[in-house]
Design a protein around this motif. Sequence first.
Motif, PDB file in Angstrom:
ATOM      1  N   MET A  11       0.937  -1.139   0.015  1.00 16.35           N
ATOM      2  CA  MET A  11      -0.045  -0.105  -0.077  1.00 16.35           C
ATOM      3  C   MET A  11       0.789   1.181  -0.063  1.00 16.35           C
ATOM      4  SD  MET A  11      -3.086   1.141   2.789  1.00 16.35           S
ATOM      5  CE  MET A  11      -4.012   0.208   2.181  1.00 16.35           C
ATOM      6  N   LYS A  12       0.621   2.281  -0.843  1.00  8.77           N
ATOM      7  CA  LYS A  12       1.282   3.425  -0.871  1.00  8.77           C
ATOM      8  C   LYS A  12       0.990   4.325   0.378  1.00  8.77           C
ATOM      9  CE  LYS A  12       1.515   3.962  -5.906  1.00  8.77           C
ATOM     10  NZ  LYS A  12       1.239   4.708  -7.018  1.00  8.77           N
ATOM     11  N   ILE A  13       2.021   4.987   0.669  1.00  5.48           N
ATOM     12  CA  ILE A  13       1.780   5.998   1.599  1.00  5.48           C
ATOM     13  C   ILE A  13       1.112   7.383   1.176  1.00  5.48           C
ATOM     14  CG2 ILE A  13       3.324   7.455   3.438  1.00  5.48           C
ATOM     15  CD1 ILE A  13       5.480   5.609   3.153  1.00  5.48           C
ATOM     16  N   ARG A  14       0.080   7.698   2.050  1.00  5.50           N
ATOM     17  CA  ARG A  14      -0.783   8.523   1.773  1.00  5.50           C
ATOM     18  C   ARG A  14      -0.423   9.924   2.129  1.00  5.50           C
ATOM     19  NH1 ARG A  14      -5.517   5.065   4.015  1.00  5.50           N
ATOM     20  NH2 ARG A  14      -4.033   5.155   5.349  1.00  5.50           N
ATOM     21  N   VAL A  15       0.076  11.024   1.283  1.00  5.29           N
ATOM     22  CA  VAL A  15       0.669  12.139   1.790  1.00  5.29           C
ATOM     23  C   VAL A  15      -0.293  13.349   1.298  1.00  5.29           C
ATOM     24  CG1 VAL A  15       2.863  13.491   1.341  1.00  5.29           C
ATOM     25  CG2 VAL A  15       2.998  10.904   1.449  1.00  5.29           C
ATOM     26  N   LEU A  16      -0.012  14.328   2.369  1.00 10.13           N
ATOM     27  CA  LEU A  16      -0.511  15.653   2.234  1.00 10.13           C
ATOM     28  C   LEU A  16       0.304  16.841   2.104  1.00 10.13           C
ATOM     29  CD1 LEU A  16      -3.204  17.678   2.302  1.00 10.13           C
ATOM     30  CD2 LEU A  16      -2.676  17.669   4.822  1.00 10.13           C
ATOM     31  N   VAL A  53       0.998  10.923   6.291  1.00 10.63           N
ATOM     32  CA  VAL A  53       1.930  11.727   6.513  1.00 10.63           C
ATOM     33  C   VAL A  53       1.590  13.187   6.017  1.00 10.63           C
ATOM     34  CG1 VAL A  53       4.464  12.417   6.461  1.00 10.63           C
ATOM     35  CG2 VAL A  53       4.040  10.106   6.682  1.00 10.63           C
ATOM     36  N   ALA A  54       1.669  14.081   6.844  1.00  8.89           N
ATOM     37  CA  ALA A  54       1.547  15.615   6.466  1.00  8.89           C
ATOM     38  C   ALA A  54       2.834  16.243   6.136  1.00  8.89           C
ATOM     39  CB  ALA A  54       0.456  16.261   7.031  1.00  8.89           C
ATOM     40  N   LEU A  55       3.205  16.727   4.914  1.00 11.52           N
ATOM     41  CA  LEU A  55       4.409  17.486   4.953  1.00 11.52           C
ATOM     42  C   LEU A  55       4.040  19.247   5.224  1.00 11.52           C
ATOM     43  CD1 LEU A  55       6.048  16.369   1.981  1.00 11.52           C
ATOM     44  CD2 LEU A  55       6.415  15.700   4.235  1.00 11.52           C
ATOM     45  N   LEU A 115       5.336  16.151   9.406  1.00 11.16           N
ATOM     46  CA  LEU A 115       6.647  16.364   9.169  1.00 11.16           C
ATOM     47  C   LEU A 115       6.804  17.558   8.671  1.00 11.16           C
ATOM     48  CD1 LEU A 115       9.698  15.314   8.572  1.00 11.16           C
ATOM     49  CD2 LEU A 115       8.500  14.388   6.369  1.00 11.16           C
ATOM     50  N   ILE A 116       7.455  18.410   9.467  1.00 14.19           N
ATOM     51  CA  ILE A 116       7.875  19.669   8.978  1.00 14.19           C
ATOM     52  C   ILE A 116       8.798  19.924   8.100  1.00 14.19           C
ATOM     53  CG2 ILE A 116       8.741  22.146   9.874  1.00 14.19           C
ATOM     54  CD1 ILE A 116       6.080  21.412  11.199  1.00 14.19           C
TER      55      ILE A 116
END
Length: 273
Positions: free
Chosen positions: A1-6, A51-53, A79-80
Motif C-alpha cells: 500500500m502506498k503512503i498517503r501524503v498531504l 504523513v502531512a508535509l 513532518l515539518i
Amino acid sequence: MKIRVLIADDNSFIREGMKIILNTFGEFEVLATVNDGQEAVDYCRTHEVDVALLDVRMPNMNGVEATKILTEETGTKPLILTTFDDDEYILDAIRYGAKGYLLKNNDPERIRDAIKSVHSGNNVLQDVVLDKLKSVMDGLPAGQGRRTESGAHQEHGGAQQAGVQEAGGRGASATAGSTSGRGTAGVWGASAASAAQAKGASSTDCPFDRSVFTERELEVMSLIAQGLSNKEISKELFISEGTTANYITSILNKTALSHRTQIAIYYLTGKVR
C-alpha cells in the motif's frame, strides 16, 4: 500500500513541485495539496492521511499549530518541511508531536527517505536542526559548550549528535539501522553511538537520577541514545522486541516523556523539555 501524503505550503510553486517529485516515486500517493495549516487540519480530519508535509510559515494557521491539532485529533504524522530553521519553531514543533523537521534544500531522495522513515514510526531531524535544538535546550548559542550538573564542561558539537535520526549530509541514507556516510541520515548516527557510549561511561557524570530506573532500563536508554532500533536493542541485550518495547514504555512513564527521541535527549542531557 502506498503512503498517503498531504502537502501544505502557501507557495503554489513549491506545493506543485513537491507533488510532482513525490509522484515520481512509487511509494507515495499525494492525496492533496493545500495552502495553509487550517486547510491541512480540515482535510486530515475527513481523510486518512499517513504523513502531512507542513511548511512552518503559512497564513491562517502555521505548520506548528497544525502539528499540534493533527497529533491530538488525527492519526496523521506531521513532518515539518521548511526553509526556516528558526529556534522558536523547533522546540514547539517537536513538543507538539512533529515526527520530523527538515529543510527544503534536501535532495528529493532524502525527503523521500524521511517520509518513509516517519511513516514507519521513526523521528527524523535535520542535522543542523538537531544542533540548534541542543543549543536552545542548553540555553547557549550554537557552537558553544555547556555545563552538566556536575560542573564538568562538555563541548557542543558533532560528538553529541545522538537521539534522533539525522537527515542530510553527503551520502546520507535513511534506511533503518544504517550508519553509513558522513552526517548520516541512518536511524541515529554513527558518531552518536560513540558519543552516547562516552556519555554513559561514568555514572558520576550522569545528568539525571539513575536510581529511578532499573539497570536494564538504563541499558535500554543508553542503546537508544546510541541510535539502536528496538530490533537491534533486543539483539544486543538478548531479549525479545516485545520486552524491549515494555522497557521503553516503562521509561516513558517514569519520565513523562512522549517518544524515544526525548529519551535519548534526556539520557544525554538530563532535560525533559
